[in-house]
Motif scaffolding. Structure first.
Motif, short mmCIF file in Angstrom:
data_model
loop_
_atom_site.label_atom_id
_atom_site.label_comp_id
_atom_site.label_asym_id
_atom_site.label_seq_id
_atom_site.Cartn_x
_atom_site.Cartn_y
_atom_site.Cartn_z
N PRO A 335 0.83 -1.21 0.00
CA PRO A 335 0.00 0.00 0.00
C PRO A 335 0.86 1.26 0.00
O PRO A 335 1.94 1.29 0.59
CB PRO A 335 -0.79 -0.12 1.31
CG PRO A 335 0.12 -0.90 2.21
CD PRO A 335 0.80 -1.90 1.30
N VAL A 336 0.37 2.30 -0.65
CA VAL A 336 1.06 3.60 -0.63
C VAL A 336 0.01 4.70 -0.75
O VAL A 336 -0.83 4.67 -1.65
CB VAL A 336 2.13 3.69 -1.74
CG1 VAL A 336 1.53 3.42 -3.11
CG2 VAL A 336 2.81 5.05 -1.72
N TRP A 337 0.06 5.64 0.17
CA TRP A 337 -0.95 6.71 0.25
C TRP A 337 -0.69 7.75 -0.82
O TRP A 337 0.45 8.12 -1.09
CB TRP A 337 -0.88 7.37 1.62
CG TRP A 337 -2.21 7.50 2.30
CD1 TRP A 337 -3.25 8.25 1.88
CD2 TRP A 337 -2.62 6.86 3.52
NE1 TRP A 337 -4.30 8.14 2.77
CE2 TRP A 337 -3.95 7.29 3.78
CE3 TRP A 337 -2.01 5.98 4.41
CZ2 TRP A 337 -4.67 6.87 4.90
CZ3 TRP A 337 -2.72 5.56 5.51
CH2 TRP A 337 -4.03 5.99 5.76
N SER A 338 -1.76 8.27 -1.43
CA SER A 338 -1.62 9.34 -2.41
C SER A 338 -1.20 10.62 -1.71
O SER A 338 -1.47 10.81 -0.51
CB SER A 338 -2.92 9.55 -3.17
OG SER A 338 -3.89 10.13 -2.31
N PRO A 339 -0.55 11.55 -2.42
CA PRO A 339 -0.10 12.80 -1.79
C PRO A 339 -1.22 13.62 -1.16
O PRO A 339 -0.99 14.33 -0.18
CB PRO A 339 0.55 13.55 -2.96
CG PRO A 339 1.00 12.48 -3.89
CD PRO A 339 -0.06 11.43 -3.80
N ALA A 340 -2.42 13.54 -1.71
CA ALA A 340 -3.55 14.28 -1.15
C ALA A 340 -4.27 13.50 -0.06
O ALA A 340 -5.15 14.05 0.63
CB ALA A 340 -4.54 14.65 -2.25
N GLY A 341 -3.94 12.23 0.10
CA GLY A 341 -4.57 11.42 1.12
C GLY A 341 -5.91 10.85 0.74
O GLY A 341 -6.58 10.22 1.56
N PHE A 343 -6.58 8.57 -1.73
CA PHE A 343 -6.54 7.19 -2.20
C PHE A 343 -5.33 6.47 -1.61
O PHE A 343 -4.34 7.09 -1.22
CB PHE A 343 -6.44 7.12 -3.73
CG PHE A 343 -7.72 7.40 -4.45
CD1 PHE A 343 -8.73 6.46 -4.49
CD2 PHE A 343 -7.92 8.61 -5.10
CE1 PHE A 343 -9.92 6.72 -5.17
CE2 PHE A 343 -9.09 8.88 -5.77
CZ PHE A 343 -10.10 7.93 -5.81
N ILE A 344 -5.44 5.14 -1.58
CA ILE A 344 -4.31 4.27 -1.30
C ILE A 344 -4.13 3.37 -2.51
O ILE A 344 -5.08 2.70 -2.94
CB ILE A 344 -4.54 3.43 -0.03
CG1 ILE A 344 -4.57 4.33 1.21
CG2 ILE A 344 -3.46 2.35 0.11
CD1 ILE A 344 -4.94 3.60 2.49
N ALA A 345 -2.95 3.38 -3.10
CA ALA A 345 -2.64 2.48 -4.21
C ALA A 345 -2.09 1.17 -3.64
O ALA A 345 -1.54 1.14 -2.54
CB ALA A 345 -1.64 3.12 -5.15
N PHE A 346 -2.19 0.11 -4.42
CA PHE A 346 -1.77 -1.20 -3.92
C PHE A 346 -1.50 -2.14 -5.09
O PHE A 346 -1.86 -1.87 -6.24
CB PHE A 346 -2.86 -1.80 -3.01
CG PHE A 346 -4.21 -1.91 -3.68
CD1 PHE A 346 -4.55 -3.00 -4.47
CD2 PHE A 346 -5.14 -0.89 -3.54
CE1 PHE A 346 -5.78 -3.09 -5.09
CE2 PHE A 346 -6.38 -0.97 -4.15
CZ PHE A 346 -6.71 -2.07 -4.93
N THR A 347 -0.87 -3.27 -4.76
CA THR A 347 -0.72 -4.39 -5.68
C THR A 347 -1.68 -5.49 -5.24
O THR A 347 -1.79 -5.78 -4.05
CB THR A 347 0.71 -4.94 -5.66
OG1 THR A 347 1.63 -3.91 -6.01
CG2 THR A 347 0.87 -6.10 -6.62
N ARG A 348 -2.40 -6.07 -6.19
CA ARG A 348 -3.29 -7.19 -5.88
C ARG A 348 -2.97 -8.36 -6.78
O ARG A 348 -2.83 -8.20 -7.99
CB ARG A 348 -4.75 -6.77 -6.05
CG ARG A 348 -5.74 -7.91 -5.72
CD ARG A 348 -7.18 -7.43 -5.78
NE ARG A 348 -7.58 -7.03 -7.12
CZ ARG A 348 -8.04 -7.85 -8.06
NH1 ARG A 348 -8.16 -9.16 -7.81
NH2 ARG A 348 -8.39 -7.38 -9.24
N THR A 379 3.93 3.68 -7.12
CA THR A 379 4.38 4.88 -6.44
C THR A 379 3.70 6.07 -7.10
O THR A 379 3.50 6.08 -8.31
CB THR A 379 5.91 5.02 -6.48
OG1 THR A 379 6.32 6.23 -5.83
CG2 THR A 379 6.44 5.06 -7.91
N TRP A 380 3.34 7.07 -6.30
CA TRP A 380 2.55 8.21 -6.79
C TRP A 380 3.44 9.34 -7.30
O TRP A 380 4.45 9.68 -6.67
CB TRP A 380 1.70 8.78 -5.67
CG TRP A 380 0.57 7.91 -5.22
CD1 TRP A 380 0.60 6.99 -4.20
CD2 TRP A 380 -0.77 7.87 -5.73
NE1 TRP A 380 -0.63 6.40 -4.06
CE2 TRP A 380 -1.49 6.92 -4.97
CE3 TRP A 380 -1.43 8.57 -6.75
CZ2 TRP A 380 -2.83 6.65 -5.21
CZ3 TRP A 380 -2.76 8.29 -6.99
CH2 TRP A 380 -3.45 7.34 -6.24
#
Length: 429
Positions: A335-341, A343-348, A379-380
């Motif tokens: 998981p990695v949080w977006s700069p604005a908070g 969204f959270i990006a992830f691998t599935r 990564t964002w």
């Protein structure tokens, strides 16, 4: 550690911006990035006059074109002097709705670049700026101009004056060499930061300084390092009785969260970089790993198999209140949080493929953006519009790709070598 040539790009750079001439309060043309039927805006960027002028214009065109929001129009040999108003019918006849023209001159040994952005159909200047830098930093000037144009026409910050740290992969499967590397976001100025004598993993940028953290795996165990890209100084976070991995900075750069494995169990820890004191945040018999701070530093996303398979969780930054947020099919990781908070990006991993996706911090609005044999490690970009990740086809090498948050704009990144574990830098000053 010797300071690399690429690291010198960060040092001693001074840029100034000044408005040139009247600019309209509001653009007649603008790119609505949220439209479902988005059509790239045609923009022409003829060669700027003067030293490096053509190169600067070329970098701007490549940046805007790669974003997927703009379609560079061939100027067909036409020029547009920055000191005079363009002949607008020439550019509208080519189909260009926007025009970027400029001039690059040397003034007392400094590179001065003036540029203007025009609405060709309305016949209006939308923006005019001047940048001054050292001649060798002409590419950074081009990225700054790209960011200015992007922001003026979309209303969002650009992301072109940034760098990417990643793991360079070379050699065969039995003699694979992994080196820490850094480059401009457009693939220019690549530089190795380690010599390949150790396995390097999960590099991450600080959001507040030109510093990265990464994991090193050697015969005597693992270690987490801090590396300052301006000075070249490298230092270890210290010795740990166990395997330490997946480091990531807090938003203010004062802490590093990481996973520590002992006796088959992995938990989340955090270290204060001022006093080097560490404290344990999770205490669970499951495997907790991949911590990622929210932009305001109040929460941490991580993945854990405490529910039977790897899933995403969010907890308070002090380790309390952990709650599961992923409930879809498959295994959720990185998981990695977006700069604005937002969204959270992830691998599935699921359905025989790997996917890059995003969801809200409460688990709602989950979307799959990409799918392939192996897509992982998102990564964002600092504006939260684009994600960079690693893609590997069956039997091939891992490569870097980008995708926007709609999933419509998917492109290979401009780096031809084997690469994995990318991390995008913040915008530079």
């Amino acid at each position: 550690m010797r300071m690399s040539a690429a690291a010198l790009i960060f040092a001693g750079l001074v840029m100034t911006g000044a408005l040139l001439g009247p600019a309209q309060a509001r653009a007649e043309i603008e790119v609505d990035v949220n439209r479902g039927d988005l059509r790239p805006l045609p923009v022409s960027i003829p060669a700027f006059s003067g030293d490096r002028g053509a190169d600067i214009a070329g970098v701007i065109a490549d940046n805007l074109g790669r974003s997927g929001l703009f379609a560079p129009v061939d100027p067909a040999g036409n020029q547009a002097e920055v000191s005079t108003e363009p002949d607008f019918p020439v550019w509208t006849a080519l189909g260009a709705q926007a025009l970027v023209n400029g001039a690059a001159t040397l003034v007392d040994g400094r590179l001065q670049v003036d540029f203007r952005l025009w609405d060709t159909f309305a016949g209006q200047q939308l923006l005019g700026l001047q940048f001054t830098s050292t001649p060798e930093n002409w590419r950074r000037v081009a990225h700054k101009i790209s960011d200015a144009v992007y922001e003026r026409l979309t209303g969002e910050k650009g992301y072109f004056d940034t760098r990417v740290v990643f793991v360079s992969e070379t050699g065969g499967r039995l003699n694979r060499t992994l080196r820490l590397a850094v480059m401009d976001q457009d693939g220019a100025n690549p530089s190795y930061l380690t010599d390949g004598s150790e396995i390097v993993l999960s590099p991450r940028f600080s959001a507040s300084s030109q510093q990265i953290t990464y994991m090193s795996l050697r015969q005597d165990g693992s270690a987490v390092f801090l590396l300052n890209l301006e000075t070249g100084r490298r230092e270890s976070l210290g010795q740990f009785s166990g395997m330490v991995f997946a480091p990531r900075f807090s938003p203010d750069g004062s802490q590093v969260a990481f996973a520590l494995e002992r006796n088959g169990n992995s938990d989340i820890w955090v270290m204060n970089l001022v006093n080097r004191q560490s404290r344990r945040l999770t205490s669970d018999p499951a495997i907790d790993t991949s911590p990622a701070f929210s932009p305001d530093g109040s929460r941490i996303a991580f993945n854990s198999d405490r529910g039977g398979s790897p899933q995403l969780y969010v907890m308070d930054a002090n380790g309390g209140g952990a709650r599961r947020i992923s409930f879809g099919e498959g295994r959720y990781t990185s998981p990695v949080w977006s700069p604005a908070g937002d969204f959270i990006a992830f691998t599935r991993q699921g359905g025989g493929q790997f996917h890059i996706g995003i969801m809200r911090p409460d688990g709602s609005d989950e979307r799959t953006l990409t799918s392939s044999y192996m897509d992982e490690g998102p990564t964002w970009a600092p504006n939260g519009r684009v994600l960079l990740f690693s893609r590997q086809e069956a039997g091939g090498e891992p490569r870097l790709w980008t995708v926007d948050v709609t999933g419509r704009i998917l492109k290979p990144a401009p780096y031809a070598g084997g690469a994995s574990d990318p991390a995008w830098s913040p915008l530079f000053n």
